[in-house]
Design a protein around this motif. Structure first.
Motif, PDB file in Angstrom:
ATOM      1  N   ALA A 214       0.861  -1.186   0.000  1.00  0.00           N
ATOM      2  CA  ALA A 214       0.000   0.000   0.000  1.00  0.00           C
ATOM      3  C   ALA A 214       0.892   1.229   0.000  1.00  0.00           C
ATOM      4  CB  ALA A 214      -0.927   0.002   1.211  1.00  0.00           C
ATOM      5  N   LEU A 215       0.305   2.330  -0.406  1.00  0.00           N
ATOM      6  CA  LEU A 215       1.055   3.589  -0.431  1.00  0.00           C
ATOM      7  C   LEU A 215       0.220   4.675   0.229  1.00  0.00           C
ATOM      8  CD1 LEU A 215       3.239   5.112  -3.172  1.00  0.00           C
ATOM      9  CD2 LEU A 215       1.365   6.494  -2.259  1.00  0.00           C
ATOM     10  N   LEU A 216       0.864   5.439   1.095  1.00  0.00           N
ATOM     11  CA  LEU A 216       0.239   6.596   1.744  1.00  0.00           C
ATOM     12  C   LEU A 216       1.051   7.820   1.376  1.00  0.00           C
ATOM     13  CD1 LEU A 216      -1.806   7.863   3.728  1.00  0.00           C
ATOM     14  CD2 LEU A 216      -0.169   7.357   5.567  1.00  0.00           C
ATOM     15  N   GLY A 235       1.318   4.252 -11.568  1.00  0.00           N
ATOM     16  CA  GLY A 235       1.030   3.641 -12.854  1.00  0.00           C
ATOM     17  C   GLY A 235       1.816   2.374 -13.117  1.00  0.00           C
ATOM     18  N   ALA A 236       2.793   2.086 -12.247  1.00  0.00           N
ATOM     19  CA  ALA A 236       3.635   0.899 -12.450  1.00  0.00           C
ATOM     20  C   ALA A 236       2.943  -0.381 -12.007  1.00  0.00           C
ATOM     21  CB  ALA A 236       4.954   1.066 -11.685  1.00  0.00           C
ATOM     22  N   GLY A 237       1.902  -0.258 -11.216  1.00  0.00           N
ATOM     23  CA  GLY A 237       1.190  -1.437 -10.742  1.00  0.00           C
ATOM     24  C   GLY A 237      -0.018  -1.026  -9.941  1.00  0.00           C
ATOM     25  N   PRO A 238      -0.985  -1.913  -9.798  1.00  0.00           N
ATOM     26  CA  PRO A 238      -2.245  -1.570  -9.118  1.00  0.00           C
ATOM     27  C   PRO A 238      -2.097  -1.549  -7.586  1.00  0.00           C
ATOM     28  CG  PRO A 238      -2.288  -3.847  -9.814  1.00  0.00           C
ATOM     29  CD  PRO A 238      -1.002  -3.288 -10.340  1.00  0.00           C
ATOM     30  N   VAL A 239      -1.333  -0.571  -7.102  1.00  0.00           N
ATOM     31  CA  VAL A 239      -1.073  -0.469  -5.663  1.00  0.00           C
ATOM     32  C   VAL A 239      -2.222   0.274  -4.984  1.00  0.00           C
ATOM     33  CG1 VAL A 239       0.481   0.465  -3.916  1.00  0.00           C
ATOM     34  CG2 VAL A 239       1.412  -0.447  -6.038  1.00  0.00           C
ATOM     35  N   PRO A 240      -2.881  -0.320  -4.015  1.00  0.00           N
ATOM     36  CA  PRO A 240      -3.879   0.434  -3.244  1.00  0.00           C
ATOM     37  C   PRO A 240      -3.206   1.629  -2.564  1.00  0.00           C
ATOM     38  CG  PRO A 240      -4.015  -1.917  -2.779  1.00  0.00           C
ATOM     39  CD  PRO A 240      -2.753  -1.713  -3.552  1.00  0.00           C
ATOM     40  N   HIS A 241      -3.831   2.791  -2.663  1.00  0.00           N
ATOM     41  CA  HIS A 241      -3.168   3.970  -2.113  1.00  0.00           C
ATOM     42  C   HIS A 241      -4.173   4.954  -1.519  1.00  0.00           C
ATOM     43  CE1 HIS A 241      -3.970   4.721  -6.412  1.00  0.00           C
ATOM     44  NE2 HIS A 241      -4.156   5.995  -6.069  1.00  0.00           N
ATOM     45  N   ALA A 242      -3.647   5.757  -0.609  1.00  0.00           N
ATOM     46  CA  ALA A 242      -4.447   6.776   0.082  1.00  0.00           C
ATOM     47  C   ALA A 242      -3.577   8.007   0.254  1.00  0.00           C
ATOM     48  CB  ALA A 242      -4.911   6.253   1.443  1.00  0.00           C
ATOM     49  N   THR A 243      -4.201   9.101   0.633  1.00  0.00           N
ATOM     50  CA  THR A 243      -3.454  10.288   1.025  1.00  0.00           C
ATOM     51  C   THR A 243      -3.896  10.690   2.424  1.00  0.00           C
ATOM     52  OG1 THR A 243      -5.076  11.903   0.206  1.00  0.00           O
ATOM     53  CG2 THR A 243      -3.417  11.115  -1.367  1.00  0.00           C
ATOM     54  N   THR A 244      -3.090  11.502   3.064  1.00  0.00           N
ATOM     55  CA  THR A 244      -3.575  12.162   4.266  1.00  0.00           C
ATOM     56  C   THR A 244      -4.537  13.258   3.833  1.00  0.00           C
ATOM     57  OG1 THR A 244      -1.801  13.812   4.292  1.00  0.00           O
ATOM     58  CG2 THR A 244      -1.394  11.734   5.452  1.00  0.00           C
ATOM     59  N   VAL A 245      -5.356  13.729   4.741  1.00  0.00           N
ATOM     60  CA  VAL A 245      -6.302  14.785   4.405  1.00  0.00           C
ATOM     61  C   VAL A 245      -5.560  16.060   4.026  1.00  0.00           C
ATOM     62  CG1 VAL A 245      -6.582  15.620   6.781  1.00  0.00           C
ATOM     63  CG2 VAL A 245      -8.458  15.871   5.151  1.00  0.00           C
ATOM     64  N   ILE A 282       4.440   1.975   1.671  1.00  0.00           N
ATOM     65  CA  ILE A 282       5.282   3.089   1.224  1.00  0.00           C
ATOM     66  C   ILE A 282       4.646   4.373   1.742  1.00  0.00           C
ATOM     67  CG2 ILE A 282       6.226   4.306  -0.768  1.00  0.00           C
ATOM     68  CD1 ILE A 282       5.823   1.645  -2.345  1.00  0.00           C
ATOM     69  N   VAL A 283       5.362   5.100   2.565  1.00  0.00           N
ATOM     70  CA  VAL A 283       4.888   6.362   3.131  1.00  0.00           C
ATOM     71  C   VAL A 283       5.717   7.478   2.506  1.00  0.00           C
ATOM     72  CG1 VAL A 283       4.568   7.721   5.222  1.00  0.00           C
ATOM     73  CG2 VAL A 283       4.190   5.243   5.280  1.00  0.00           C
ATOM     74  N   ALA A 284       5.102   8.284   1.663  1.00  0.00           N
ATOM     75  CA  ALA A 284       5.843   9.270   0.878  1.00  0.00           C
ATOM     76  C   ALA A 284       5.454  10.684   1.272  1.00  0.00           C
ATOM     77  CB  ALA A 284       5.584   9.069  -0.610  1.00  0.00           C
ATOM     78  N   GLY A 285       6.388  11.404   1.866  1.00  0.00           N
ATOM     79  CA  GLY A 285       6.172  12.816   2.157  1.00  0.00           C
ATOM     80  C   GLY A 285       5.095  13.096   3.174  1.00  0.00           C
ATOM     81  N   VAL A 286       4.935  12.220   4.154  1.00  0.00           N
ATOM     82  CA  VAL A 286       3.875  12.362   5.153  1.00  0.00           C
ATOM     83  C   VAL A 286       4.438  12.980   6.427  1.00  0.00           C
ATOM     84  CG1 VAL A 286       2.277  11.117   6.658  1.00  0.00           C
ATOM     85  CG2 VAL A 286       2.505  10.454   4.257  1.00  0.00           C
ATOM     86  N   GLN A 287       3.754  13.994   6.917  1.00  0.00           N
ATOM     87  CA  GLN A 287       4.021  14.547   8.236  1.00  0.00           C
ATOM     88  C   GLN A 287       2.723  14.454   9.029  1.00  0.00           C
ATOM     89  OE1 GLN A 287       5.105  18.707   8.309  1.00  0.00           O
ATOM     90  NE2 GLN A 287       5.757  18.653  10.436  1.00  0.00           N
ATOM     91  N   PHE A 288       2.714  13.636  10.045  1.00  0.00           N
ATOM     92  CA  PHE A 288       1.497  13.476  10.838  1.00  0.00           C
ATOM     93  C   PHE A 288       1.367  14.634  11.820  1.00  0.00           C
ATOM     94  CE2 PHE A 288       2.071   8.882   9.774  1.00  0.00           C
ATOM     95  CZ  PHE A 288       0.864   8.714   9.128  1.00  0.00           C
ATOM     96  N   THR A 289       0.184  15.253  11.831  1.00  0.00           N
ATOM     97  CA  THR A 289      -0.126  16.300  12.796  1.00  0.00           C
ATOM     98  C   THR A 289      -1.357  15.867  13.581  1.00  0.00           C
ATOM     99  OG1 THR A 289      -1.731  17.580  11.501  1.00  0.00           O
ATOM    100  CG2 THR A 289       0.616  17.936  11.012  1.00  0.00           C
ATOM    101  N   ASP A 290      -1.677  16.603  14.636  1.00  0.00           N
ATOM    102  CA  ASP A 290      -2.831  16.230  15.448  1.00  0.00           C
ATOM    103  C   ASP A 290      -4.115  16.180  14.614  1.00  0.00           C
ATOM    104  OD1 ASP A 290      -2.844  18.985  15.090  1.00  0.00           O
ATOM    105  OD2 ASP A 290      -3.176  19.488  17.197  1.00  0.00           O
ATOM    106  N   LEU A 291      -4.319  17.186  13.761  1.00  0.00           N
ATOM    107  CA  LEU A 291      -5.578  17.282  13.036  1.00  0.00           C
ATOM    108  C   LEU A 291      -5.609  16.468  11.746  1.00  0.00           C
ATOM    109  CD1 LEU A 291      -6.375  21.079  13.503  1.00  0.00           C
ATOM    110  CD2 LEU A 291      -7.127  19.136  14.887  1.00  0.00           C
TER     111      LEU A 291
END
Length: 559
Positions: A214-216, A235-245, A282-291
């Protein structure tokens, strides 16, 4: 006319993609602004106040990759400092150009207006140290080198910068640029990248199937220029993915393998399970904040994670540096392609589009109905700006059509930001329709820029959520206390106030049917600003925001 420091500065700004300079005039920058007005590639956009100008520059910089703000010394720059801090927190490249008293006055330590009266002229530059990546008090001798240094750092580090230019320095003669600014340099170490690839390959092979990867993706992927490489990776493969809000609209939300937005324990169960239970994440460019993390309820297992920061990559406990995020994403493309070629992936069915409320048109508006209707209204190419509060958390849970850009400010979370930011975004991307979603209390803070938008010939749709005060604060604490009340406005009077000669219209919507009619009219006439006063119950809160405000209230009440 002699070529001067001001010409050099504005030529360099045009070189890095700036076409509009936002700000407010003052006697210390007036002569400098003549060189904006006279520049072939730049336009001056005067705002009602410096804070709004800073917000507008921020909205512009998010879409253009660079923005310019011009204010006067002291009172002007400090009025804008909140906006600059927000740009720093949210990684937006804005160059703040401050017109200062002449070097003669500074050297003589004269007590001049807009100063603190102590003859010291560095106080305000010092105040900017924590919220800028580069600063310079420009002199005639250093002008060319310092302007180039600050602009390059702002461009390359994706953070604000500050230039203090005295009146006489601005007018001093200098030579034009002899060559372009140095191109950005990829600092990735080849050996570090090779080590990262080896470790990432091993983790992906252990996953065994692209289904179990998975990718976030997070906001920093956009800010450091990794968006195109991210699309290549997906596009390289059918990876399930999400983004942070916080990174909503970073990826195409209409494709099958986009599963939704991840907000820790506040996520939809399917999204939470795909992200947190992946054999390789795969966690790409994520910064977790409280909100953006459900108040730090994310459950990411490090040993199963490939994490990419702006200049550092890690696999499990192993860290590789310097490896820039776009380079790391690019290195993962062939690995995912190889894994996908092995087969075993289960086709995902397209996520169904949530239906509009099965409500009679006469039903009173609610938060749920409001955001469902707005989501159904969006079209490819729209730029949506959702102010912090019910607008951001109500709209962000809906899947966006392909090609829609979504902008919010959930880390700095300065209410009122999005109204002037809409001005900047619409000028940055003039072929797109701006759509502003903002609460009534937030809109009162920066409402004057509606007039600027009309003057500039812009025609956004403005949805003012009239819920009689600071509903987010009511949900956190003090639901009936007077400090959460505001003065109620008639937003349908906006055209008479800000566009007496035409260019704006407004309507009042208290029912689902009235809102639908207002949105349809706005779509039919995209050349006119449309203000919709959408009235909802004052204590009605979107579910995601209700979960967050409950956690915030508990955290803030701890001794």
């Amino acid at each position: 006319m002699t070529y001067c420091v001001a010409d050099y500065l504005f030529d360099r700004l045009a070189e890095v993609g700036v076409e509009h300079v936002f700000g407010v005039p003052g006697d210390y920058n007036l002569a400098m602004l003549d060189h904006v007005v006279g520049h072939e590639q730049l336009r001056w956009v005067g705002c009602a106040n410096e804070l709004d100008a800073g917000y507008a520059a921020d909205g512009y910089g998010r879409l253009r990759g660079m923005a310019a703000l011009a204010t006067a010394f002291g009172v002007g720059e400090l009025s804008a400092i909140n906006a600059m801090a927000g740009s720093f927190a949210e990684h937006v490249p804005v160059v703040h150009v401050v017109g200062a008293p002449s070097t003669d006055h500074q050297d003589a330590h004269r007590v001049v207006h807009h100063s603190l009266g102590d003859g010291v002229f560095t106080h305000f530059m010092t105040m900017h140290e924590g919220i800028t990546c580069a600063r310079a008090a420009v002199t005639v001798d250093t002008a060319r080198a310092e302007i180039d240094r600050v602009l390059a750092e702002v461009r390359d580090r994706h953070l604000p910068g500050y230039l203090l230019i005295p009146t006489d320095v601005s007018a001093a003669a200098v030579e034009p640029p002899s060559e372009p600014l140095p191109a950005p340099v990829d600092t990735t170490d080849p050996e570090a990248l090779a080590g990262f690839v080896e470790s990432a390959r091993a983790l992906l092979e252990r996953a065994g199937s692209v289904d179990r990867v998975a990718l976030l993706a997070g906001l920093l992927t956009h800010r450091v220029g990794g968006r195109d490489v991210l699309r290549e990776l997906l596009g390289a493969g059918p990876v399930p993915h999400a983004t942070t809000v916080w990174a909503k609209s970073l990826v195409d939300e209409s494709v099958n393998h986009f599963v939704g937005t991840y907000a820790g324990g506040a996520s939809a169960e399917e999204v939470r399970a795909i992200v947190e239970d992946a054999a390789a994440l795969i966690v790409a460019g994520v910064q977790f904040t409280d909100l953006t993390s459900g108040f730090f309820t994310q459950r990411i297992t490090r040993s199963r994670t490939i994490e990419l920061g702006p200049r550092t990559a890690s696999v499990g406990a192993a860290t590789f540096s310097p490896v820039e995020l776009p380079s790391a994403l690019g290195a993962l493309v062939p690995l995912v392609r190889e894994l996908a070629a092995q087969g075993g992936a289960t086709p995902r069915q397209p996520a169904p589009t949530p239906p509009l409320p099965a409500a009679d048109a006469s039903e009173p508006l609610s938060q749920d109905a409001l955001w469902a209707e707005v989501a159904g209204f969006l079209r490819e190419g729209d730029v949506v700006l959702a102010d912090q509060g019910t607008s951001f958390y109500g709209a962000s849970t809906h899947r966006l059509p392909s090609g829609v850009t979504f902008i919010g400010q959930p880390l700095w979370a300065s209410i009122g930001y999005t109204l002037p930011a809409t001005l900047g975004a619409c000028l940055a991307q003039p072929d797109s329709r701006g759509i502003l979603l903002i609460g009534d209390g937030a809109a009162q803070l920066t409402v004057a820029e509606l007039g600027t938008m009309v003057r500039e010939g812009l025609a956004p749709l403005v949805v003012v959520v009239d819920n009689d005060g600071y509903t987010v604060e009511r949900a956190i604490h003090g639901p009936t206390e007077p400090y959460n009340d505001i003065t109620r406005w008639d937003w349908t009077a906006v055209p008479a106030m800000f566009a007496p000669a035409g260019g704006a219209r407004a309507c009042h919507a208290e029912t689902v049917g009235a809102l639908r009619e207002a949105l349809a009219a706005a779509r039919d006439d995209p050349s006119t600003m449309a203000v919709v006063q959408a009235v909802v119950p004052r204590d009605d809160v979107p579910q995601l925001l209700a979960d967050l405000t409950k956690a915030l209230g508990q955290a803030n009440s701890k001794a």
